[in-house]
Design an enzyme around this catalytic site. Structure first.
Site: not given
Length: 240
Positions: A8, A129
């Site tokens: 990330d 998500d």
């Protein structure tokens, strides 16, 4: 099962978050390319990358790092974060990215996903998500009000073949994936499903593999040393 160790990116650094909270961002590695090369040395052949700056603001800022990983690590790069238009897709694919993940834009602009799938086929994945089963967007900061299973079905209807499901409550917590919600998703759609969030051990990966999932993303567990990546690759089988 394909393993996707994760990087990330925020402000050019490899970071991790707790439950997607940007205020909890902490650096886990100083050199993302070196991390990617370590993944390759461990037997992985794919990497899941997220441009957190792009996910939050829509302005991707880490393209040079993504290009370096795509060109120099030997890994196939799956990238999400701030991909909201066909121009974004063209730009990201020009970096050498193998597959793009459309997240927030899939909720607000399903017609964009349809156009993307028509042009790029299986090089497009949709990231779903969810918190308590409700889809969230904009770097997990906004609720869409949509049930994750209903949304997944709608994505399958327009041609999406790959879904990456993250249960936000488990992300970065080393508490185990949301096996029940993943199983429900398997029942709801016939898409390839990648599990994201909560992987804490090789045992978790074994269970996901036994479920017949297409893929699993390994984030914090790798950096915390609670997953033995070479062993996981060996058990998961041929990676490409």
């Amino acid at each position: 099962m394909i393993l996707f160790p994760a990087i990330d990116l925020k402000n050019g650094q490899a970071v991790r978050l707790y439950k997607g909270d940007f205020a909890t961002a902490h650096q886990v590695a100083s050199d993302p390319l070196a991390v990617a090369k370590d993944f390759y040395a461990a037997g992985a052949r794919y990497v899941h990358m997220v441009d957190l700056d792009g996910a939050r603001s829509g302005q991707r800022q880490n393209g040079s790092i993504v290009r370096a990983v795509a060109e120099q690590s030997g890994l196939k790069v799956e990238l999400g974060g701030g991909i909201r238009t066909m121009a974004d897709l063209e730009e990201v694919f020009s970096l050498g990215v193998w597959r793009c993940v459309i997240g927030s834009a899939a909720v607000s602009r399903p017609e964009f996903v349809k156009e993307a799938v028509e042009k790029y086929g299986e090089r497009i994945a949709v990231g779903i998500d969810a918190m308590d089963g409700i889809v969230k967007t904009a770097g997990w900061e906004q609720s869409s009000g949509l049930d994750y299973l209903d949304f997944a079905r709608s994505m399958e209807t327009i041609g999406v073949k790959t879904i990456i499901f993250t249960d936000i409550a488990t992300d970065g917590m080393l508490s185990g994936p949301s096996f029940d919600r993943l199983a429900a998703l398997q029942q709801a759609v016939s898409c390839q499903i990648t599990a994201s969030g909560g992987v804490s051990s090789n045992g978790d990966l074994s269970k996901l593999n036994a479920m017949g999932l297409y893929g699993a993303i390994i984030g914090k567990a790798y950096y915390a040393g609670t997953v033995d990546l070479p062993a996981a690759v060996k058990e998961a089988g041929k990676q490409c």
